[in-house]
Design a protein around this motif. Sequence first.
Motif, PDB file in Angstrom:
ATOM      1  N   PRO A  66     -19.432   8.849   4.499  1.00 42.89           N
ATOM      2  CA  PRO A  66     -18.847  10.039   3.879  1.00 42.89           C
ATOM      3  C   PRO A  66     -17.367  10.205   4.234  1.00 42.89           C
ATOM      4  O   PRO A  66     -16.952   9.878   5.342  1.00 42.89           O
ATOM      5  CB  PRO A  66     -19.683  11.183   4.466  1.00 42.89           C
ATOM      6  CG  PRO A  66     -20.994  10.547   4.811  1.00 42.89           C
ATOM      7  CD  PRO A  66     -20.658   9.157   5.253  1.00 42.89           C
ATOM      8  N   TYR A  67     -16.607  10.676   3.282  1.00 43.18           N
ATOM      9  CA  TYR A  67     -15.180  10.962   3.415  1.00 43.18           C
ATOM     10  C   TYR A  67     -14.309   9.707   3.505  1.00 43.18           C
ATOM     11  O   TYR A  67     -13.121   9.794   3.831  1.00 43.18           O
ATOM     12  CB  TYR A  67     -14.898  11.884   4.622  1.00 43.18           C
ATOM     13  CG  TYR A  67     -15.639  13.185   4.540  1.00 43.18           C
ATOM     14  CD1 TYR A  67     -15.214  14.188   3.676  1.00 43.18           C
ATOM     15  CD2 TYR A  67     -16.782  13.398   5.304  1.00 43.18           C
ATOM     16  CE1 TYR A  67     -15.914  15.384   3.580  1.00 43.18           C
ATOM     17  CE2 TYR A  67     -17.489  14.583   5.215  1.00 43.18           C
ATOM     18  CZ  TYR A  67     -17.051  15.581   4.342  1.00 43.18           C
ATOM     19  OH  TYR A  67     -17.739  16.755   4.237  1.00 43.18           O
ATOM     20  N   SER A  68     -14.871   8.540   3.212  1.00 39.80           N
ATOM     21  CA  SER A  68     -14.084   7.312   3.268  1.00 39.80           C
ATOM     22  C   SER A  68     -12.917   7.339   2.279  1.00 39.80           C
ATOM     23  O   SER A  68     -11.905   6.670   2.496  1.00 39.80           O
ATOM     24  CB  SER A  68     -14.961   6.092   2.958  1.00 39.80           C
ATOM     25  OG  SER A  68     -15.878   5.859   3.992  1.00 39.80           O
ATOM     26  N   THR A  69     -13.074   8.069   1.199  1.00 43.34           N
ATOM     27  CA  THR A  69     -12.020   8.103   0.186  1.00 43.34           C
ATOM     28  C   THR A  69     -11.147   9.353   0.286  1.00 43.34           C
ATOM     29  O   THR A  69     -10.379   9.654  -0.624  1.00 43.34           O
ATOM     30  CB  THR A  69     -12.633   8.040  -1.226  1.00 43.34           C
ATOM     31  OG1 THR A  69     -13.563   9.120  -1.389  1.00 43.34           O
ATOM     32  CG2 THR A  69     -13.345   6.708  -1.437  1.00 43.34           C
ATOM     33  N   ILE A  70     -11.256  10.043   1.392  1.00 39.40           N
ATOM     34  CA  ILE A  70     -10.408  11.207   1.629  1.00 39.40           C
ATOM     35  C   ILE A  70      -9.308  10.813   2.611  1.00 39.40           C
ATOM     36  O   ILE A  70      -9.582  10.303   3.693  1.00 39.40           O
ATOM     37  CB  ILE A  70     -11.215  12.388   2.218  1.00 39.40           C
ATOM     38  CG1 ILE A  70     -12.414  12.705   1.337  1.00 39.40           C
ATOM     39  CG2 ILE A  70     -10.323  13.608   2.405  1.00 39.40           C
ATOM     40  CD1 ILE A  70     -12.053  13.083  -0.080  1.00 39.40           C
ATOM     41  N   GLY A  71      -8.059  11.028   2.216  1.00 35.24           N
ATOM     42  CA  GLY A  71      -6.959  10.662   3.112  1.00 35.24           C
ATOM     43  C   GLY A  71      -5.779  10.134   2.344  1.00 35.24           C
ATOM     44  O   GLY A  71      -5.617  10.399   1.139  1.00 35.24           O
ATOM     45  N   GLN A  73     -11.333   0.321   5.473  1.00 39.35           N
ATOM     46  CA  GLN A  73     -10.932   1.153   6.610  1.00 39.35           C
ATOM     47  C   GLN A  73      -9.706   0.608   7.335  1.00 39.35           C
ATOM     48  O   GLN A  73      -9.031   1.339   8.058  1.00 39.35           O
ATOM     49  CB  GLN A  73     -12.114   1.300   7.570  1.00 39.35           C
ATOM     50  CG  GLN A  73     -13.280   2.076   6.949  1.00 39.35           C
ATOM     51  CD  GLN A  73     -14.564   1.977   7.729  1.00 39.35           C
ATOM     52  OE1 GLN A  73     -14.738   1.080   8.558  1.00 39.35           O
ATOM     53  NE2 GLN A  73     -15.493   2.900   7.479  1.00 39.35           N
TER      54      GLN A  73
END
Length: 317
Positions: free
Chosen positions: A231-236, A208
């Motif tokens: 959730p969504y840690s790998t979105i970006g 992060q």
Amino acid sequence: MRALVVDPRQPESVRLADIAEPVVATDDVLVEVHYAALNHGDLNDARSGRVPAGAVLGSDIAGVVLRSGPTGPPAGTRVVALAAGAFAEQVVVAPGSLAEVPTTVDLAHAAALPVAGVAALRALRACGSLLGRRVVITGASGGVGRFAVRLASIAGAHVIASVGRHERGVGMKELGADEVVVGLDGIDAPVDVVVDNVGGPQLVSAWQLLAPGGTVQSIGWTSGEPAVFPPYSTIGSPKSLTSFLIEGRAADDLADLVRLVESGALPVEIGWQGPLERFFEATDALRDRRINGKAVLTITAPSPGELPHTTDSRSAR
């Protein structure tokens, strides 16, 4: 000859045993082991079954060549090597896995280099140029971590050394750390590189912290805890998490590390040293994180003319 072999029935799944001397193939090198370094990975190898029952444990050695094939160094050469079965009085090594050690470098110090030094060197090289980049080293007070802090500093990075407790940060600034933090507390700006030795929740936090284009090199997992990403840690924005394993020839990397040690640019800290019989004392100290730097086992007495290393088991600097 004496050796530490895997035995699942014993404490730490290891016992001291007498075994037959190794059989040497034509192209291999037979090394009399003077010193062998202990790594967290060695303990995992014994307990996980990755090294089978009855096999000799260990990976890091420094000693003197007894016998050599046509492509190896001559008998009497001082060497450091990355080799399976390091915790024995004699070890067979492939020529591509060793490097010569000059007389100006202590063999006990050389023994600390293979796993920890090569891991730190390769993990940092995989990140490209470090000049001016913000680099976090977790588990910075351990063997791999200390090498990584120093090597990243030499490469021109802004180095943030992460340790488990305040007292574990002693000496980090002298190695080249620009900042010393406990865990990841106090890191208030994104970072470009994380060399992670800890795993678990700290790996999640390190992910992060990454700036766009940043990378985490996952080279150890001393926490033994799972890493659960929200959730969504790998979105970006693109960033990467890279797994790590030392593979292939280590000779060139070992030679580079030995040259850095000889020049004084790469200090080696031995936080514990003792004979093979005190292996379990070393494992307790390593697991309890009471060792700054490396733990080194003395396997055989130094040869005539070889100065013995004088750091005792209480020395941390």
